[in-house]
Write a protein that holds these residues in place. Structure first.
Motif, PDB file in Angstrom:
ATOM      1  N   TYR B  86      -6.523  14.761 -23.587  1.00 40.59           N
ATOM      2  CA  TYR B  86      -7.312  15.996 -23.670  1.00 40.59           C
ATOM      3  C   TYR B  86      -8.556  15.829 -22.804  1.00 40.59           C
ATOM      4  O   TYR B  86      -9.205  14.780 -22.807  1.00 40.59           O
ATOM      5  CB  TYR B  86      -7.732  16.311 -25.099  1.00 40.59           C
ATOM      6  N   LYS B  94     -13.972  22.573 -26.610  1.00 47.80           N
ATOM      7  CA  LYS B  94     -14.202  21.481 -27.542  1.00 47.80           C
ATOM      8  C   LYS B  94     -14.319  20.185 -26.751  1.00 47.80           C
ATOM      9  O   LYS B  94     -13.628  19.998 -25.760  1.00 47.80           O
ATOM     10  CB  LYS B  94     -13.014  21.354 -28.499  1.00 47.80           C
ATOM     11  N   VAL B  99     -12.126  16.844 -30.467  1.00 39.19           N
ATOM     12  CA  VAL B  99     -10.664  16.868 -30.562  1.00 39.19           C
ATOM     13  C   VAL B  99     -10.161  15.556 -31.157  1.00 39.19           C
ATOM     14  O   VAL B  99      -9.227  15.533 -31.973  1.00 39.19           O
ATOM     15  CB  VAL B  99     -10.034  17.138 -29.177  1.00 39.19           C
ATOM     16  N   ASP B 102     -10.578  15.709 -34.816  1.00 40.50           N
ATOM     17  CA  ASP B 102      -9.565  16.580 -35.417  1.00 40.50           C
ATOM     18  C   ASP B 102      -8.212  15.890 -35.489  1.00 40.50           C
ATOM     19  O   ASP B 102      -7.525  15.915 -36.514  1.00 40.50           O
ATOM     20  CB  ASP B 102      -9.425  17.870 -34.595  1.00 40.50           C
ATOM     21  N   ARG B 103      -7.825  15.283 -34.364  1.00 38.77           N
ATOM     22  CA  ARG B 103      -6.489  14.679 -34.285  1.00 38.77           C
ATOM     23  C   ARG B 103      -6.393  13.472 -35.216  1.00 38.77           C
ATOM     24  O   ARG B 103      -5.385  13.288 -35.907  1.00 38.77           O
ATOM     25  CB  ARG B 103      -6.164  14.257 -32.840  1.00 38.77           C
ATOM     26  N   ASN B 106      -6.150  14.468 -38.772  1.00 42.62           N
ATOM     27  CA  ASN B 106      -4.851  15.071 -39.118  1.00 42.62           C
ATOM     28  C   ASN B 106      -3.675  14.161 -38.763  1.00 42.62           C
ATOM     29  O   ASN B 106      -2.540  14.621 -38.678  1.00 42.62           O
ATOM     30  CB  ASN B 106      -4.714  16.411 -38.406  1.00 42.62           C
ATOM     31  N   MET B 108      -2.547  12.869 -36.087  1.00 45.13           N
ATOM     32  CA  MET B 108      -1.685  13.376 -35.015  1.00 45.13           C
ATOM     33  C   MET B 108      -1.128  12.261 -34.120  1.00 45.13           C
ATOM     34  O   MET B 108      -0.062  12.403 -33.553  1.00 45.13           O
ATOM     35  CB  MET B 108      -2.470  14.354 -34.129  1.00 45.13           C
TER      36      MET B 108
END
Lengths: 881, 437
Positions: B86, B94, B99, B102-103, B106, B108
Motif C-alpha cells: 500500500y 490514508k 492502513v 487496520d490490516r 483485522n 489481514m
C-alpha cells in the motif's frame, strides 16, 4: 606385306585413338567441371529453396502460434473477467435475497447488528427509507456519506460504489439494494465487499507467473487488487498513472488511444516494451467497465510453445542438413577414392603401356641389333671361316710346297685367332649380362699396365701410320689394387677402337691423370682416350654403350669387330664403381673419359731399395714443367728428393752448385725435350761438368731415334716416357747389373717337353689328336682316355712315376674332370696328391678356373690351347716335381 | 593426405547416428493417456509492506536487497511469499501506518513491515507475536532488541538500522563559505546565509521527517549524557515532562517556519522525498532530511551530480543521527503464523542480513555483519560507530515518540503554536500515566 599393313593400320588407329582420347578426356574433364558447377548451383538453389521454405514455415508457425497465444491470453482474461463478474453477480443476487429476507423481518435492525462478517461481506448496513442514518453490523451509525455511487456503476442492476479503503485497510466496494415490502421500498441494504475475496477464485498466476495482472477501479484508476502469484515484484502498483510511469509507457498517442478505449469500455491489447522486454499489454473490461484487468505478459512467455516448435523444426532441419552433408561427405570421399583409384589405374596402365612400348621398342631394337649382329657375325665369322676353309683346301692342294704350306697355315692361324677373339667377346657380354663377372683384385703397377697396353697398341697404331701419345700426370701412387686384366681390357678396347676408327696418319692420345683424392686410401684416376678420327654422330653416341651396335658408314664398314666392345667396357667400369663418358664430333674425333678409384696398397713404397742403392737426391730436367712435377711427386713417395730443372743451363748451374756444396745428385733424369738443346750435346756438357760418375738417364719418347749412341757412354741409359718410379727402379737395377726377378733369358730351352709322358683325358677325338700331335712334335708322349672314369682307373693302374702329368678335360661323359681329379687325389698312393693335373677346358671363365683349382687341379688352361703357354705350364709343374 | 581422418569420420558418423536415434526415441516415446495433475499445496506467507512509486528502469536498491532475502527464504523453506503493498496516492489518502494498523488489527496479513509507532501500538495491543524465540535474535545488537521490546516481548526486528540524517549539498555550503552546522544556532546561521543569497527555501521538507530535528535536540543529552535509564524512568513516572524535552526543538522549527527557511504549507502536503527531492537534486535546496538508505538508492539521492554529505541533526551535543527502529512483525493471529516466523528467521539470519547489507550498504542490526558504507555517509557512520545518536523511538518510553512527534509537528506546520504542541505532549503523557494507573 599384309601383316605389315595391318600393323601400320593398327598403329595408326592406336595413334588416332590416343589423340581422340586426349581430346575426349579434355572434353570429359570440361564437361565434368561444368557438371560440378551446375551441381553446386543446383545444391545451392535447393538449399535456398529449403531455407525459404523453412523460414516461411517457421514464420508462419510463429505467426499462428502468436495468434494462438494471443487468443489464449484473450480467453484467459475472459475467464478471469467472467469469474469476477460471476462473483459480483452472485453477490448482487445474494444481496437481493438478503433484502427480501430483511423485508419479511419484524426487527431487521437487530439482524443487522448481529451480523458477523464473512470472508466476502465485511459489513452490512441498513437505512430505512426517508432517513439518512441507519444501523451497521459493526455497531456504529451507518450513513451513505462516505460512499460514492455517483459513477453510476451497477452490478446486476444494483448500484455499486466506487472503490475505497475500508476499515480493514483493504480495498472494498459497496452494493446497495432496496428492501421492498409489499411493493414499497422500506429501506436500503448496504453490503461492503472486499476485492481480496476475488483472489481465492482466480488462478494461481498464469503464463508461468510471468504475466502481471491488477484489478483497477475504472473511475478512480486505482489498482485495488494484485492477485497473489500474479506477476513480477517490480512494477507500478498504485494506479494507472503509476503503471504507465513504472513501465515507461509515455507515448501520448498510445495513452490517448488507451484512454479512449477505457472511456468506451473496450478491451484492448498493445505491444510495448516493459523493462526492456517485448511485452503484450492488456486492459480488459469487467462488469461493463466498472473494473479493468490491467497488466502485461512478455512475448517470450506467450510464444514459448511457438519458439519451442521452431527450435524443434530447426533441430530437425539441422539434423537433416548434417545427415545430408554427411552423405555428401561420404559420397565425396568415395568419389575421391574412386577417382584416385581410377587415376592410379590409369597411371599404372600408362606406365605399363609405356613400359610395354619401351620393351617392344627395346625388343625391336634388340631384335634388330641381334639380327644385325647375327648378320655381322655371319659375315665376321664366315670371313675368317672362309679363310680357314679356303686355305685348308689350298693346303690340301699345295701340300707338297712347304712355302705355300707355311703361308697358308700362317693365314689359317690368323683367321683362327680372329675367330677366337670374336668368341671371347661374345662370351664376355654373356657373362656380364648374366652378372657372372667377378673382379680379381690384386696389386698392379701403372707402369706394367701402361707398358703392356703400349706394347699392344703402339704396333697397331704404327701399322696404320698413326701417332700414339702416352701422357701421365698427377699420379701419386703407381702401385694400386685392382683387376689389372680388366683395366687392361678397358684400355685395349678404347684404344683399339681409337685405332680402328681413326684414319691412317691420325693421332691417338692416352692420358692417365691423377685427380684429387677423395680419400687417403684411394687413388682417383682419370683415363682419357682421345683421337682425331672419324668421330660419331649424336644419334650413335646415344647407343654407343648398348650391346650389338657398331658404327657403320661408308668409311668404317670395312672395320671388323663384334660391336660388343663398348658395352663390355662400360659394364666393367661400372662394376669397378667408375664412370665413363664420351664426347665426339663427326670428322673431328672422339674423347672417352673414364674415372676410376683404386685402393692404395699398404706399405707399397720401396724405400729400402733406394737406400740400398744410395740414391737419395736426383735432378729431374724436362722441357715440360708438368712432367717434372709428376716425377717429383712419384719420388716423394719413396723419400727421394727430386729437384726440377727445365733447361740445360739450369741443370748445369744446379750441378755446379751441388758440387760446391759437396752434396751432389745421385741420378740425373734428363728429358729429351729441353728447349734448344740437342740431347747428345747436353749429355756431353753435363759429363764435362759433373764427370762420369753421375748416372744419367735420358727420358725419351718412343719415336725418338739416334739416342742409341748415348748408351755407349758409361753410366748413361734410356728410360721411356712416361716416367714411373717402378720403371726407374728397374732401370737402376738393370744398370747396376742385378739380375731381374722376371728374367727369362733362357726360358725357351727350359720349356722343352722332351721325354715326358702324359695321361690325357679328352673325349673329343679331334682335340685328342691335336694334343697327341703337338706333344709328339715336342718329343713327348701321351695316353688318351675318353673320360674321367677311365683316367682315374688308368692312373690307379699305372706305376708310380709313370706319368709326368695329367692333362684333364672338364666336360666329359661318365665322369667329368673335376670328379676325376678328386678321385685321383683321393687315391691311396704317394703320387696321387703330387702329380700335376692340368685342366684343359673350353670352360674359360674365372669361376671355372676357381672350380678347377678347388677340385685339386694345379692349373687351368683355356681352350684353344696356346702351345707355348701349355709348354711353359707343363715344364713349370713337372720341373717343380 | 586425407581431408578427414577416417577414424574421425567414423566417430562423427557414429555420433550422428546415436543422436538421431536418441531424437527418434524421444519422439516415439508414448505416454500414458491418463494425465494426473497433483494438487500442489503451496505454502504461502503474506507480507505487507510499503512500495514507493517506481520509475521506469530504476532499480530500487533497498527493495532489491529485501527481495533477495525473501527469495532466500522462499528457496530455503519452499514457501511462496506474497507481497501486499500500500502506498498513499496523496496526503489525503490514508497513510501507510493507518492502513497497517487496520490490516494488522483485522489479521489481514502474516508479516508486516512496521514503523516505530505502529510497532509500538500494535505491540501494546497484543497484535504481534513475540519474536524472541527466533534463532536470529541471538545475533542482534542490544540496542536493536531494546528498542523493539514492548511489554517484555520482542515484537519487531529490522533488516537495517535506519538512521536519519541531514543530506546536504556540500558544494553549496562551500560556495557560500559555510561550515557544516553542529548546533541549532549554526544551522539557523547557515539558513540565513542561504536565504540572503537567494535560496528561497534552504530546507526541503515533507510531512514525515521534520520531527527528526525535534527528536535530535530533545534527546541528545538523554541518550548521550550517561543517565539514560534514569531519565527515561523519570519520564515514565511523570517526574519529568516530555514537553520540556521537546520544546527547544519545536521552538527551533517554529523559528525556521517563521523565517521562511522551511515551507510549512508545502511540507504538510508532501510525501517523503516526492516534495523536496527534485529540488535538492536540482541544487535549489541545499538541505533535506532522509534515511540512510536514501543515499544508496537511485530512486532517492543515490547519484547526485554534486558532492553530497550526510550529517547528523544539529543539537547541543553537535551533529546527531536519529535512529528510529522499524522492523518486521508477525500478526498474532496470522493465518500462516508458523511459516511467517520461519520466513522471518531466514530473512533476518546473518546470511540474509549480509546479503541485505552488501546490496544496500546499510548498518546491519546483526553484530556479525559489517559492510563499507558509501563515502557520503561517512560522517553519519562515524557518529553511529562512536555510539553518538538519538533513538527516534524507544519502546521503553511510555509515550510513543516517533508517530506522535510526527503528528504534533504536522500540527505546528498547520499553524498550531509551540505551547499548543507542548500541551499535546502533556496530554499524551497524562494518558500514558493514566493507563499505567
Amino acid at each position: 606385306m599384309l601383316i605389315g599393313c595391318k600393323g601400320e593400320q593398327r598403329i595408326n588407329v592406336v595413334g588416332y585413338q590416343s589423340g581422340t582420347e586426349i581430346k575426349m578426356r579434355k572434353k570429359h574433364d570440361e564437361s565434368r567441371k561444368d557438371r560440378g558447377i551446375s551441381l553446386l548451383v543446383s545444391i545451392i538453389l535447393v538449399f535456398l529453396f529449403l531455407a525459404i521454405v523453412v523460414f516461411s514455415v517457421s514464420h508462419k508457425i510463429s505467426r499462428e502460434m502468436a495468434a494462438s497465444a494471443t487468443q489464449n491470453l484473450n480467453e484467459s482474461l475472459d475467464l478471469i473477467k467472467c469469474t469476477i463478474e460471476a462473483i459480483l453477480n452472485k453477490e448482487a443476487e445474494y444481496q437481493r435475497l438478503m433484502a427480501q429476507g430483511i423485508a419479511e423481518m419484524e426487527e431487521p435492525e437487530e439482524y443487522i447488528r448481529k451480523y458477523k462478517r464473512s470472508g466476502t461481506m465485511m459489513k452490512i448496513g441498513l437505512i430505512r427509507s426517508g432517513e439518512t442514518e441507519g444501523v451497521c453490523s459493526t455497531g456504529e451509525v451507518f450513513t451513505e456519506e462516505e460512499l460514492d455511487f455517483s459513477a453510476g456503476g451497477t452490478i446486476d442492476g444494483l448500484p455499486v460504489s466506487q472503490s475505497y479503503l475500508n476499515y480493514m485497510g483493504t480495498w472494498a466496494y459497496c452494493i446497495k439494494c432496496p428492501v421492498v415490502k409489499d411493493g414499497r421500498e422500506i429501506a436500503m441494504l448496504y453490503i461492503e465487499y472486499i476485492y481480496d475475496s476475488f483472489d481465492k477464485s482466480l488462478p494461481e498466476g498464469f503464463y508461468n507467473k510471468k504475466a502481471m495482472l491488477y484489478i483497477m477501479d475504472a473511475e478512480t484508476e486505482r489498482f485495488v487488487l494484485k492477485p497473489k502469484g500474479m506477476g513480477e515484484r517490480s512494477a507500478g502498483h498504485l494506479n494507472l498513472s503509476d503503471f504507465y510511469r513504472a513501465n515507461d509507457i509515455q507515448e501520448e498517442n498510445l495513452r490517448e488511444d488507451v484512454d479512449a478505449c477505457l472511456a468506451e469500455n473496450k478491451n484492448i491489447m498493445f505491444y510495448h516494451d516493459i523493462r526492456n522486454k517485448d511485452s503484450l499489454n492488456y486492459m480488459w473490461s469487467v462488469n461493463n467497465g466498472t473494473l479493468y484487468l490491467i497488466g502485461y505478459v512478455p512475448i517470450d512467455a506467450i510464444q514459448q510453445e511457438g519458439r519451442s516448435v521452431n527450435q524443434n523444426i530447426l533441430i530437425v532441419v539441422a539434423v537433416m542438413l548434417i545427415a545430408f552433408f554427411l552423405c555428401c561427405l561420404i559420397y565425396y570421399l568415395n568419389q575421391r577414392q574412386q577417382i584416385k583409384l581410377r587415376k592410379e589405374r590409369e597411371e599404372e596402365r600408362e606406365i605399363s603401356n609405356r613400359r610395354l612400348a619401351e620393351a617392344l621398342q627395346a625388343a625391336q631394337i634388340a631384335s634388330n641389333s641381334k639380327t644385325m649382329f647375327l648378320s655381322n657375325m655371319s659375315h665376321d665369322i664366315r670371313t675368317p671361316m672362309n679363310a680357314v676353309l679356303g686355305f685348308t683346301t689350298l693346303l690340301a692342294r699345295d701340300a707338297e710346297n712347304p712355302d705355300k704350306v707355311r703361308e697358308y697355315t700362317k693365314k689359317i692361324m690368323a683367321s683362327g685367332q680372329h675367330l677366337l677373339s670374336l668368341i671371347n667377346d661374345i662370351l664376355d657380354v654373356s657373362k656380364i649380362e648374366s652378372g657372372k663377372v667377378v673382379l680379381n683384385v690384386e696389386e698392379f703397377t701403372l707402369n706394367d699396365l701402361v707398358s703392356s697396353v703400349d706394347a699392344i697398341i703402339r704396333p697397331m697404331a704404327a701399322a696404320r701410320e698413326q701417332k700414339f701419345y702416352l701422357e701421365v700426370a698427377g699420379i701419386k701412387h703407381e702401385s694400386l689394387m685392382g683387376d689389372e686384366t680388366r683395366i687392361n681390357q678397358i684400355l685395349i678396347n678404347l684404344l683399339s677402337n681409337a685405332v680402328k676408327y681413326t684414319q691412317t696418319g691420325g693421332s691417338i692420345w692416352l692420358r692417365i691423370i691423377g685427380l684429387k683424392q677423395r680419400s687417403n686410401q684411394f687413388e682417383h684416376l682419370r683415363i682419357e682416350v682421345q683421337d682425331n678420327g672419324y668421330g660419331m654422330t649424336p644419334e650413335y653416341l646415344e647407343t654407343i654403350f648398348d650391346a650389338f651396335t657398331r658404327a657403320e658408314n661408308s668409311t668404317t664398314n670395312k672395320v671388323q669387330g663384334t660391336g660388343l666392345g663398348m658395352a663390355i667396357t662400360k659394364n666393367i667400369i661400372e662394376l669397378m664403381g667408375g664412370t665413363i663418358e664420351v664426347t665426339s664430333e663427326v670428322n673431328k674425333g672422339s674423347l672417352f673419359r673414364v674415372d676410376l678409384e683404386f685402393r692404395i696398397p699398404e706399405g707399397q713404397a720401396d724405400k729400402l731399395f733406394w737406400e740400398e742403392k744410395g740414391i737419395s737426391r736426383i735432378l729431374v730436367a724436362d722441357g715440360d714443367a708438368g712432367v717434372c712435377e709428376n716425377m717429383q711427386a712419384l719420388m716423394e713417395n719413396v723419400e727421394v728428393e727430386a729437384d726440377p730443372a727445365q733447361s740445360l743451363e739450369e741443370v748445369l748451374s744446379l750441378l755446379k752448385a751441388c758440387e760446391q756444396a759437396q752434396k751432389g745428385y745421385d741420378v740425373l733424369l734428363l728429358g729429351s725435350n729441353l728447349p734448344e738443346t740437342d740431347t747428345l750435346q747436353a749429355v756431353k756438357r753435363i759429363r764435362e761438368e759433373a764427370g762420369d760418375a753421375l748416372l744419367i738417364l735420358i727420358l725419351a719418347e718412343h719415336e725418338e731415334a739416334g739416342l742409341e749412341n748415348i748408351l755407349q757412354t758409361e753410366n748413361t741409359g734410356i728410360l721411356m716416357k712416361p716416367f714411373f718410379a717402378s720403371a726407374f727402379k728397374e732401370k737402376i737395377r738393370e744398370m747396376r747389373a742385378e739380375p731381374t726377378q722376371t728374367g727369362e733369358a733362357d726360358g725357351k730351352d727350359k720349356n722343352n717337353l722332351e721325354g715326358l709322358y702324359f695321361l690325357a683325358a679328352e673325349d673329343n677325338e679331334i682335340n685328342a689328336e691335336i694334343l697327341r700331335e703337338i706333344l709328339l712334335f715336342e718329343n713327348a708322349r701321351c695316353e688318351i682316355v675318353e673320360n674321367g672314369q677311365i683316367a682315374v682307373e688308368r692312373f690307379a693302374e699305372s706305376k708310380e712315376g709313370e706319368f709326368d702329368a695329367i692333362l684333364m678335360d672338364v666336360q666329359m661323359p661318365v665322369m667329368n674332370g673335376y670328379d676325376a681329379t678328386r678321385a685321383i687325389r683321393a687315391l691311396e698312393r704317394e703320387d696321387a696328391r703330387t702329380i700335376p693335373i692340368i685342366a684343359m677346358t673350353a670352360n674359360a671363365f674365372a669361376e671355372d678356373e676357381r672350380e678347377a683349382l678347388h677340385a685339386g687341379m694345379n692349373v687351368h688352361l683355356a681352350k684353344p690351347v696356346d702351345i707355348d703357354m701349355l709348354k711353359k705350364v707343363i715344364r713349370e709343374y713337372t720341373k717343380r716335381e | 593426405m586425407c581431408f578427414f581422418r577416417r577414424v574421425d569420420i567414423k566417430k562423427a558418423g557414429m555420433l550422428c547416428i546415436v543422436g538421431m536415434a536418441a531424437l527418434a526415441m524421444t519422439a516415439c516415446r508414448t505416454d500414458n493417456n491418463l494425465i494426473v495433475v497433483e494438487n500442489e499445496e503451496k505454502r504461502i506467507v503474506e507480507l505487507f509492506s510499503p512500495m514507493e512509486k517506481s520509475e521506469a528502469y530504476v532499480e530500487n536498491t533497498a527493495r532489491s536487497a529485501a527481495d533477495k532475502t525473501v527469495m532466500l527464504a522462499e528457496e530455503k523453506l519452499d514457501v511462496s511469499v506474497g507481497y501486499v503493498t500500500y502506498t498513499a496516492e496523496d496526503y489525503q489518502d490514508k497513510t501507510y501506518d493507518d492502513v497497517t494498523l487496520d490490516r494488522a488489527r483485522n489479521d489481514m496479513d502474516d508479516i508486516y513491515l512496521l514503523n516505530p509507532d505502529t510497532l509500538r501500538v500494535l505491540g501494546e495491543e497484543g497484535k504481534l507475536k513475540d519474536l524472541s524465540g527466533l534463532d536470529c535474535v541471538k545475533n542482534l545488537r542490544e540496542v536493536v532488541i531494546a528498542a523493539n521490546m514492548v511489554d517484555g516481548k520482542l515484537v519487531g526486528i529490522p533488516q537495517e538500522v535506519v538512521a536519519y540524517g541531514l543530506f546536504i549539498n556540500k558544494d553549496m555550503f562551500d560556495q557560500y563559505g559555510l561550515a557544516l552546522p553542529e548546533t541549532p544556532d549554526d544551522f539557523l546561521e547557515c539558513c540565513r546565509v542561504f536565504k540572503e543569497n537567494g535560496i528561497e527555501t534552504p530546507v526541503g521538507a515533507n510531512r514525515w521527517w521534520l520531527e527528526t530535528f525535534v527528536l535530535a535536540q530533545a534527546y541528545a543529552d538523554l541518550y548521550n549524557g550517561g543517565n539514560t535509564e534514569a531519565e527515561i524512568a523519570a519520564l515514565n513516572s511523570g517526574e519529568s515532562k516530555y514537553s520540556d524535552y521537546m520544546r527547544p526543538g519545536f521552538e527551533f522549527l517554529q523559528e525556521m517556519i517563521d523565517k521562511g527557511y522551511v515551507d510549512a504549507e508545502k511540507a504538510l502536503v508532501s510525501e517523503a522525498i516526492e516534495g523536496e527531492g527534485a529540488e535538492f537534486l536540482a541544487r535549489k535546496t541545499p538541505i533535506v532530511m532522509a534515511y540512510w538508505g536514501a543515499a544508496n538508492t537511485d530512486t532517492a539521492y543515490g547519484s547526485p551530480d554534486f558532492e553530497m554529505q550526510v550529517i547528523g541533526f544539529p543539537s547541543s551535543r553537535g551533529q546527531m543521527p536519529v535512529i528510529p527502529m522499524t522492523g518486521f512483525g508477525v500478526g498474532i493471529n496470522a493465518e500462516h503464523g508458523e511459516d511467517a516466523l520461519a520466513v522471518l528467521d531466514v530473512m533476518l539470519s546473518d546470511e540474509a542480513l549480509q546479503i541485505y547489507a552488501e546490496t544496500n550498504r546499510v548498518i546491519s542490526p546483526s553484530k556479525n555483519v559489517e559492510v563499507e558504507c558509501v563515502p557520503a555517509l561517512k560522517p553519519l557512520h562515524d557518529k553511529i560507530h562512536n555510539n553518538v545518536y538519538v533513538l527516534g523511538s524507544n519502546a521503553g518510553m511510555e509515550v510513543e515518540q516517533w508517530g506522535n512527534t510526527c503528528l504534533i509537528v504536522r500540527e505546528l506546520l498547520g499553524g498550531a503554536s509551540v505551547d499548543e504542541c507542548m500541551a499535546q505532549f502533556d496530554r499524551l503523557q497524562e494518558e500514558a500515566l493514566e493507563k499505567q494507573r
